[in-house]
Design a protein around this motif. Structure first.
Motif, PDB file in Angstrom:
ATOM      1  N   GLY A 120       0.950  -1.260  -0.077  1.00  0.00           N
ATOM      2  CA  GLY A 120      -0.072  -0.069  -0.133  1.00  0.00           C
ATOM      3  C   GLY A 120       0.931   1.135  -0.207  1.00  0.00           C
ATOM      4  N   VAL A 121       2.080   1.135   0.238  1.00  0.00           N
ATOM      5  CA  VAL A 121       3.096   2.312   0.082  1.00  0.00           C
ATOM      6  C   VAL A 121       4.329   2.151  -0.624  1.00  0.00           C
ATOM      7  CG1 VAL A 121       4.169   4.281   1.333  1.00  0.00           C
ATOM      8  CG2 VAL A 121       2.223   3.053   2.362  1.00  0.00           C
ATOM      9  N   LEU A 122       4.423   2.958  -1.616  1.00  0.00           N
ATOM     10  CA  LEU A 122       5.641   2.946  -2.702  1.00  0.00           C
ATOM     11  C   LEU A 122       6.457   3.932  -2.177  1.00  0.00           C
ATOM     12  CD1 LEU A 122       7.337   1.999  -4.946  1.00  0.00           C
ATOM     13  CD2 LEU A 122       5.787   3.304  -6.523  1.00  0.00           C
ATOM     14  N   HIS A 123       7.741   3.502  -1.672  1.00  0.00           N
ATOM     15  CA  HIS A 123       8.977   4.353  -1.399  1.00  0.00           C
ATOM     16  C   HIS A 123       9.913   4.776  -2.581  1.00  0.00           C
ATOM     17  CE1 HIS A 123       8.087   4.366   2.999  1.00  0.00           C
ATOM     18  NE2 HIS A 123       7.359   2.912   2.603  1.00  0.00           N
ATOM     19  N   ILE A 124      10.123   5.916  -2.697  1.00  0.00           N
ATOM     20  CA  ILE A 124      10.951   6.378  -3.899  1.00  0.00           C
ATOM     21  C   ILE A 124      11.805   7.458  -3.624  1.00  0.00           C
ATOM     22  CG2 ILE A 124       9.270   5.561  -5.712  1.00  0.00           C
ATOM     23  CD1 ILE A 124       9.020   8.572  -6.198  1.00  0.00           C
ATOM     24  N   PRO A 125      13.057   7.754  -4.251  1.00  0.00           N
ATOM     25  CA  PRO A 125      13.709   8.739  -4.057  1.00  0.00           C
ATOM     26  C   PRO A 125      13.307  10.054  -4.796  1.00  0.00           C
ATOM     27  CG  PRO A 125      15.022   7.258  -5.492  1.00  0.00           C
ATOM     28  CD  PRO A 125      13.660   6.552  -5.152  1.00  0.00           C
ATOM     29  N   ALA A 126      13.549  10.959  -4.166  1.00  0.00           N
ATOM     30  CA  ALA A 126      12.892  12.274  -4.789  1.00  0.00           C
ATOM     31  C   ALA A 126      14.012  12.917  -5.721  1.00  0.00           C
ATOM     32  CB  ALA A 126      12.659  13.340  -3.809  1.00  0.00           C
ATOM     33  N   GLY A 127      13.758  13.316  -6.851  1.00  0.00           N
ATOM     34  CA  GLY A 127      14.581  13.980  -7.754  1.00  0.00           C
ATOM     35  C   GLY A 127      15.411  12.825  -8.540  1.00  0.00           C
ATOM     36  N   ARG A 128      14.998  11.668  -8.561  1.00  0.00           N
ATOM     37  CA  ARG A 128      15.486  10.720  -9.485  1.00  0.00           C
ATOM     38  C   ARG A 128      14.513   9.903 -10.131  1.00  0.00           C
ATOM     39  NH1 ARG A 128      19.790   6.831  -6.098  1.00  0.00           N
ATOM     40  NH2 ARG A 128      19.790   5.944  -8.136  1.00  0.00           N
ATOM     41  N   ILE A 164       8.241   7.140 -13.296  1.00  0.00           N
ATOM     42  CA  ILE A 164       7.749   8.273 -12.465  1.00  0.00           C
ATOM     43  C   ILE A 164       8.961   8.940 -12.068  1.00  0.00           C
ATOM     44  CG2 ILE A 164       5.773   7.176 -12.098  1.00  0.00           C
ATOM     45  CD1 ILE A 164       6.724   6.596  -9.001  1.00  0.00           C
ATOM     46  N   GLU A 165       8.710  10.342 -11.483  1.00  0.00           N
ATOM     47  CA  GLU A 165       9.819  11.062 -10.759  1.00  0.00           C
ATOM     48  C   GLU A 165       8.899  12.104  -9.971  1.00  0.00           C
ATOM     49  OE1 GLU A 165      13.688  13.979 -11.623  1.00  0.00           O
ATOM     50  OE2 GLU A 165      12.922  12.250 -13.226  1.00  0.00           O
ATOM     51  N   ALA A 166       9.598  12.333  -8.689  1.00  0.00           N
ATOM     52  CA  ALA A 166       8.994  13.430  -7.765  1.00  0.00           C
ATOM     53  C   ALA A 166      10.172  14.514  -7.748  1.00  0.00           C
ATOM     54  CB  ALA A 166       8.728  12.893  -6.501  1.00  0.00           C
ATOM     55  N   ASP A 167       9.739  15.540  -7.853  1.00  0.00           N
ATOM     56  CA  ASP A 167      10.637  16.777  -7.858  1.00  0.00           C
ATOM     57  C   ASP A 167      11.033  16.948  -6.593  1.00  0.00           C
ATOM     58  OD1 ASP A 167      10.576  17.460 -10.455  1.00  0.00           O
ATOM     59  OD2 ASP A 167       8.910  18.632 -10.327  1.00  0.00           O
ATOM     60  N   ALA A 168      10.021  16.900  -5.504  1.00  0.00           N
ATOM     61  CA  ALA A 168      10.552  17.186  -4.087  1.00  0.00           C
ATOM     62  C   ALA A 168      10.071  16.027  -3.120  1.00  0.00           C
ATOM     63  CB  ALA A 168       9.999  18.411  -3.495  1.00  0.00           C
ATOM     64  N   PRO A 169      10.490  15.927  -2.099  1.00  0.00           N
ATOM     65  CA  PRO A 169      10.027  15.031  -0.883  1.00  0.00           C
ATOM     66  C   PRO A 169       8.821  15.282  -0.584  1.00  0.00           C
ATOM     67  CG  PRO A 169      12.444  15.796  -0.489  1.00  0.00           C
ATOM     68  CD  PRO A 169      11.937  16.464  -1.410  1.00  0.00           C
ATOM     69  N   PHE A 189      -3.491   3.716  -3.002  1.00  0.00           N
ATOM     70  CA  PHE A 189      -2.239   3.774  -2.325  1.00  0.00           C
ATOM     71  C   PHE A 189      -1.401   4.874  -2.338  1.00  0.00           C
ATOM     72  CE2 PHE A 189      -1.397   3.255  -6.769  1.00  0.00           C
ATOM     73  CZ  PHE A 189      -0.358   3.896  -7.109  1.00  0.00           C
ATOM     74  N   ALA A 190      -0.107   4.859  -1.844  1.00  0.00           N
ATOM     75  CA  ALA A 190       0.314   6.205  -1.361  1.00  0.00           C
ATOM     76  C   ALA A 190       2.022   6.144  -1.948  1.00  0.00           C
ATOM     77  CB  ALA A 190       0.556   6.736   0.010  1.00  0.00           C
ATOM     78  N   VAL A 191       2.345   7.243  -2.444  1.00  0.00           N
ATOM     79  CA  VAL A 191       3.621   7.204  -2.980  1.00  0.00           C
ATOM     80  C   VAL A 191       4.804   8.199  -2.088  1.00  0.00           C
ATOM     81  CG1 VAL A 191       5.715   7.610  -4.688  1.00  0.00           C
ATOM     82  CG2 VAL A 191       3.350   6.529  -5.070  1.00  0.00           C
ATOM     83  N   VAL A 192       5.639   7.656  -1.303  1.00  0.00           N
ATOM     84  CA  VAL A 192       6.280   8.284  -0.494  1.00  0.00           C
ATOM     85  C   VAL A 192       7.733   8.618  -1.310  1.00  0.00           C
ATOM     86  CG1 VAL A 192       7.551   8.774   1.954  1.00  0.00           C
ATOM     87  CG2 VAL A 192       5.182   7.833   1.612  1.00  0.00           C
ATOM     88  N   ASP A 195      13.972  12.360   0.690  1.00  0.00           N
ATOM     89  CA  ASP A 195      15.151  13.072   0.151  1.00  0.00           C
ATOM     90  C   ASP A 195      16.383  12.129   0.263  1.00  0.00           C
ATOM     91  OD1 ASP A 195      15.919  12.813   2.814  1.00  0.00           O
ATOM     92  OD2 ASP A 195      15.248  14.923   3.492  1.00  0.00           O
ATOM     93  N   ALA A 196      17.559  12.418  -0.002  1.00  0.00           N
ATOM     94  CA  ALA A 196      18.703  11.586  -0.336  1.00  0.00           C
ATOM     95  C   ALA A 196      19.069  10.898   1.226  1.00  0.00           C
ATOM     96  CB  ALA A 196      20.020  12.102  -0.568  1.00  0.00           C
ATOM     97  N   PRO A 197      19.218  11.415   2.248  1.00  0.00           N
ATOM     98  CA  PRO A 197      19.310  10.761   3.647  1.00  0.00           C
ATOM     99  C   PRO A 197      18.237   9.862   3.934  1.00  0.00           C
ATOM    100  CG  PRO A 197      19.887  13.128   3.862  1.00  0.00           C
ATOM    101  CD  PRO A 197      19.205  12.838   2.458  1.00  0.00           C
ATOM    102  N   GLY A 198      17.033  10.385   3.687  1.00  0.00           N
ATOM    103  CA  GLY A 198      15.899   9.506   4.069  1.00  0.00           C
ATOM    104  C   GLY A 198      15.893   8.265   3.003  1.00  0.00           C
ATOM    105  N   TRP A 199      15.993   8.296   1.769  1.00  0.00           N
ATOM    106  CA  TRP A 199      16.307   7.107   1.013  1.00  0.00           C
ATOM    107  C   TRP A 199      17.282   6.203   1.343  1.00  0.00           C
ATOM    108  CZ3 TRP A 199      13.536   4.222  -1.823  1.00  0.00           C
ATOM    109  CH2 TRP A 199      14.210   3.347  -2.740  1.00  0.00           C
ATOM    110  N   ALA A 200      18.564   6.690   1.798  1.00  0.00           N
ATOM    111  CA  ALA A 200      19.491   5.814   2.376  1.00  0.00           C
ATOM    112  C   ALA A 200      18.996   4.988   3.643  1.00  0.00           C
ATOM    113  CB  ALA A 200      20.999   6.602   2.428  1.00  0.00           C
ATOM    114  N   SER A 201      18.347   5.955   4.517  1.00  0.00           N
ATOM    115  CA  SER A 201      18.174   5.362   5.535  1.00  0.00           C
ATOM    116  C   SER A 201      16.937   4.426   5.538  1.00  0.00           C
ATOM    117  CB  SER A 201      17.348   6.590   6.638  1.00  0.00           C
ATOM    118  OG  SER A 201      16.532   6.041   7.800  1.00  0.00           O
TER     119      SER A 201
END
Length: 208
Positions: A120-128, A164-169, A189-192, A195-201
């Motif tokens: 139900g939740v897709l996690h992606i990095p912003a700006g990529r 797909i791509e998100a400009d900002a977190p 569903f939701a797409v979260v 930011d770079a540190p959040g994606w790495a985490s």
């Protein structure tokens, strides 16, 4: 959920296409209404049969056929160009995820971390750019995040790829845009976008 409030490059292209097509449709509608109004205008003089034929050719062939065909042809060409621009192309920055539709849920897997599954939740990095490999385990669904990209069907036994791509977190709403049974209204569903540190985490923790 507004397609005219884009938050990514693909959605921006689609929103621009929407506005261009709206402008073209408005121009045709305005022309038709103008012709309709002028048709009720009383004609006080008669210039002869040759002038009548010339006027008829102008209104019927020039404005009645030529103008709408020119506008519609231009919109069709522009739409084909936009569709070509939206195709996923090789990119070293791209992130690959898998989206599996089912009644009435979405399950996501991540190439960067095999074994990790989120429901139900897709996690992606912003700006990529993110290539979403879409399929279904039962009936046809449709993956759609209006503010990030267009929609694409999830077909059983087949994989479609949507970039797909998100400009900002942030968090962006997604929905299955294909009727698939009595639970269809709850199939979202939701797409979260992190930011770079959040994606790495997210990747290091291995959990949402």
């Amino acid at each position: 959920m507004s397609t005219v409030h884009p938050a990514g490059p693909a959605a921006q292209v689609i929103a621009t296409l929407w506005w261009v097509m709206l402008a073209g449709a408005t121009a045709i509608f305005a022309l038709v209404m103008t012709i309709l109004v002028l048709s009720f205008r009383p004609r006080t003089t008669h210039d002869g049969p040759q002038d009548d034929d010339r006027d008829h050719r102008l209104w019927i062939y020039g404005l009645g056929l030529g103008f709408p065909l020119a506008v519609l042809g231009s919109l069709l060409a522009y739409g084909l160009i936009v569709g070509e621009r939206l195709l996923p192309r090789p990119d070293p920055q791209v992130v690959a995820v898998a989206a599996e539709g089912r009644q009435w849920d979405w399950r996501f897997r991540y190439d960067a971390l095999p074994g990790l599954v989120t429901d139900g939740v897709l996690h992606i990095p912003a700006g990529r750019p993110v290539d979403v490999h879409i399929t279904s385990v039962d009936v046809i669904h449709s993956f759609w995040v209006p503010r990030l990209a267009g929609k694409l069907d999830a077909v059983p036994g087949h994989v479609n790829v949507l970039r797909i791509e998100a400009d900002a977190p942030g968090q962006y709403a997604g929905v299955s845009a294909e009727f698939n049974g009595t639970g269809y209204r709850r199939h979202d569903f939701a797409v979260v976008a992190h930011d770079a540190p959040g994606w790495a985490s997210f990747l290091s923790d291995g959990a949402p």
